[in-house]
Design an enzyme around this catalytic site. Structure first.
Site, PDB file in Angstrom:
ATOM      1  N   HIS B 194       0.841  -1.205   0.000  1.00  0.00           N
ATOM      2  CA  HIS B 194       0.000   0.000   0.000  1.00  0.00           C
ATOM      3  C   HIS B 194       0.866   1.241   0.000  1.00  0.00           C
ATOM      4  CE1 HIS B 194       0.811  -1.200   4.163  1.00  0.00           C
ATOM      5  NE2 HIS B 194       0.796   0.087   4.448  1.00  0.00           N
ATOM      6  N   CYS B 251       8.817  19.462  13.934  1.00  0.00           N
ATOM      7  CA  CYS B 251       7.576  19.945  13.324  1.00  0.00           C
ATOM      8  C   CYS B 251       7.736  19.977  11.802  1.00  0.00           C
ATOM      9  CB  CYS B 251       7.216  21.331  13.841  1.00  0.00           C
ATOM     10  SG  CYS B 251       5.817  22.072  12.943  1.00  0.00           S
ATOM     11  N   HIS B 269       1.218  21.784  19.487  1.00  0.00           N
ATOM     12  CA  HIS B 269       1.877  22.597  18.454  1.00  0.00           C
ATOM     13  C   HIS B 269       1.282  22.295  17.081  1.00  0.00           C
ATOM     14  CE1 HIS B 269       5.085  24.931  16.595  1.00  0.00           C
ATOM     15  NE2 HIS B 269       5.260  23.930  15.737  1.00  0.00           N
ATOM     16  N   GLU B 273      -0.247  24.859  14.297  1.00  0.00           N
ATOM     17  CA  GLU B 273       0.255  24.883  12.919  1.00  0.00           C
ATOM     18  C   GLU B 273      -0.870  24.616  11.923  1.00  0.00           C
ATOM     19  OE1 GLU B 273       2.789  26.237  12.319  1.00  0.00           O
ATOM     20  OE2 GLU B 273       4.658  25.331  13.001  1.00  0.00           O
TER      21      GLU B 273
HETATM   22  N1  LIG Z   1      -8.774  -2.163   8.230  1.00  0.00           N
HETATM   23  C1  LIG Z   1      -8.129  -1.101   7.702  1.00  0.00           C
HETATM   24  N2  LIG Z   1      -8.654  -0.410   6.663  1.00  0.00           N
HETATM   25  C2  LIG Z   1      -8.022   0.660   6.150  1.00  0.00           C
HETATM   26  N3  LIG Z   1      -6.851   1.123   6.598  1.00  0.00           N
HETATM   27  C3  LIG Z   1      -6.279   0.468   7.633  1.00  0.00           C
HETATM   28  C4  LIG Z   1      -6.882  -0.652   8.239  1.00  0.00           C
HETATM   29  N4  LIG Z   1      -6.081  -1.066   9.254  1.00  0.00           N
HETATM   30  C5  LIG Z   1      -5.030  -0.241   9.286  1.00  0.00           C
HETATM   31  N5  LIG Z   1      -5.125   0.681   8.291  1.00  0.00           N
HETATM   32  C6  LIG Z   1      -4.158   1.720   7.957  1.00  0.00           C
HETATM   33  O1  LIG Z   1      -3.148   1.076   7.208  1.00  0.00           O
HETATM   34  C7  LIG Z   1      -1.914   1.773   7.381  1.00  0.00           C
HETATM   35  C8  LIG Z   1      -0.853   0.732   7.607  1.00  0.00           C
HETATM   36  O2  LIG Z   1       0.374   1.344   7.942  1.00  0.00           O
HETATM   37  P1  LIG Z   1       1.762   0.744   7.523  1.00  0.00           P
HETATM   38  O3  LIG Z   1       1.607  -0.755   7.439  1.00  0.00           O
HETATM   39  O4  LIG Z   1       2.689   1.212   8.628  1.00  0.00           O
HETATM   40  O5  LIG Z   1       2.096   1.374   6.189  1.00  0.00           O
HETATM   41  C9  LIG Z   1      -2.103   2.731   8.530  1.00  0.00           C
HETATM   42  O6  LIG Z   1      -2.137   4.053   8.014  1.00  0.00           O
HETATM   43  C10 LIG Z   1      -3.463   2.340   9.122  1.00  0.00           C
HETATM   44  O7  LIG Z   1      -4.196   3.462   9.603  1.00  0.00           O
HETATM   45 ZN   LIG Z   2       5.867  24.130  13.816  1.00  0.00          ZN
END
Ligand SMILES: Nc1ncnc2c1ncn2[C@@H]1O[C@H](COP(=O)(O)O)[C@@H](O)[C@H]1O
Ligand SMILES: [Zn+2]
Ligand SMILES: Nc1ncnc2c1ncn2[C@@H]1O[C@H](COP(=O)(O)O)[C@@H](O)[C@H]1O
Ligand SMILES: [Zn+2]
Lengths: 280, 280
Positions: B194, B251, B269, B273
DNA sequence: GAATCATAAC
DNA sequence: GAATCATAAC
């Protein structure tokens, strides 16, 4: 609210007396709900010390963090809404709802007492009820300012307002005062007597855990109108109150229940309720 | 992001595949950022099982929670924004900023690969960059819809819009696309490939702890434009990336630093912002 | 990944 | 009271 009845406490220095939990604009009255970023510490030795002797554990210093508002209200122009002969009205620094104020009595004779003791004094409870009634009106009008534009029951009134109608010909509009609750926690954490003036919605980033919700939505929240409590009132029972904080959640608006380990679900539900409630 | 490099995992059943973290309206495209309340689970045995044998610890099932969107996008009308031949574009269920989408490739040959492997395929990375560019435009226009009314640089354009000027005579307005970032986490937690399409602000209730912030605001966030990474790129180092998550905060807007144990200060903060940024 | 619970230290 | 950190269990 206090952690859980009769706790022994260590002597610890305190950090900052007035950081804020929200942000945006600054300006006490007009920006009623906007907390503050940093701000002054209590000026002097506002916290007595008993350390050294064996028994009495020194009170945690953060418990005294409301005192500076009483002693030096002019130092907190963003937080202080009103100072009268008998009270100081401030913004709660971690508001648990759209409107959340604290009413603090100025009398040293009373501000150090537990609510149940202080309110036995007839003149005092009478004064506090009057001041709270006036604070609640202020809170209601601030609530109106914040959500009236979403309100169906205010639509006609707001339109009349637009067309510069006179008060006499304006339809009544929503009763915001009925959305404001006034009372104390059964086991306050902050030492100085304070009355919560709070809108019903519980819609706030500062509502972060079970006790936050239950302390305002069970009998742990004691209406000022019920004071002084009669001897034998359930609400004076410590075990009863500790149990209240651990209960399953009940939605303040529709009564829906959520298991106590489903706080995140409750939060999502409160978001939905908030949108509907604004539109009432 | 993943907990911390090479973790051994237990075999655990998973709960619900799609609850939401925010609320308000419902309606995939028009309500781009509004998550969803409950919704369907993956229909079939979407998670392979290896248990029994000694070494390989069974993968935690929640890691597969993005797969249903790919296999059955029509079951998630609130979350799915767009389905093309090659990708599915969805709302992140726990958005870490005002706009936060996920771009998922549909090809089973690629969606199970780690980004660094998948993006070695030239045709694949090329396709993903194109799809991401188009998704970013969509994100920019949704961002505009959400904050343009606060924007100083959009003022003239919005006024021209009001007065029904033709596109040709309208001033340019704010460059929202430049506020959108596109990339992957160095150590994703969710199994299926993703790409994050996210606005810069990090203003969201779903940003709850240090790693949330740092995974998007250090080199842990790898721009899609930088793919494929060259062998020996620092960002391929596990220890480097684990360290990034533990760094002090910087930040995104003004560069101000906050000690890593001052997350609450950072949040306050970021609120400030956000207000200023909207007004740009 | 999200979420609940317990625990220091202020 | 708020806030950080660590730990299960999903
Ligand atoms: N069931 C779900 N449906 C949609 N997004 C999800 C779901 N579970 C987790 N996420 C998101 O998927 C992303 C996974 O992050 P990462 O694996 O660190 O790239 C995070 O931004 C979560 O908020
Ligand atoms: Zn700032
Ligand atoms: N420094 C502070 N300034 C203003 N309000 C505060 C401060 N610290 C805590 N509070 C609020 O004081 C209340 C104390 O709650 P309680 O003692 O349970 O009645 C809570 O609503 C807190 O958000
Ligand atoms: Zn409800």
């Amino acid at each position: 609210m206090a952690e859980t009845a009769e706790d022994a406490e260590d002597f610890k220095p305190d950090s900052d007396a007035s950081t804020s939990a929200t942000s945006k604009k600054r300006n006490a009255f007009s920006e009623l709900m906007a907390p503050k970023p940093k701000s002054a510490k209590p000026e002097s030795g506002s916290t007595p010390s008993y350390h050294g002797t064996k028994t009495k554990p020194k009170e945690k210093s953060w418990r005294g963090n409301l005192l500076p508002y009483i002693q030096n209200p002019e130092s907190f122009p963003k937080a202080v809404i009103r100072v009268t002969k008998d009270t100081v009205l401030i913004q709660d620094q971690y508001p648990k709802a759209t409107i959340h104020l604290l009413l603090l009595p100025r009398s040293p004779k009373h501000y150090d007492l537990h609510p149940k003791e202080a309110f036995k004094d007839e003149a005092f409870i009478s004064m506090m009820k009057e001041e709270a009634a006036s604070a609640a009106k202020l809170a209601a009008s601030e609530l109106s300012r914040k959500i009236s534009r979403f309100s169906a029951s205010d639509k006609a009134r707001n339109e009349a307002m637009e067309s510069l109608a006179s008060e006499a010909e304006m339809p009544p509009g929503r009763d915001y005062l009925s959305e404001i609750r006034v009372g104390t926690h059964a086991h306050p954490s902050m030492r100085h007597l304070h009355v919560h003036i709070i809108s019903r919605d519980m819609h706030s980033d500062c509502v972060k855990h079970r006790k936050h919700y239950n302390s305002f939505n069970t009998s742990f929240f004691v209406s000022l109108a019920d004071q002084p409590l009669a001897d034998g009132d359930d609400r004076l029972s410590t075990s009863f109150q500790n149990a209240n904080l651990e209960k399953d959640f009940v939605c303040w608006r529709c009564g829906k229940e959520f298991r106590k380990d489903k706080f995140a679900d409750l939060k999502r539900h409160l978001d939905v309720e908030f949108e509907l409630w604004k539109k009432e």
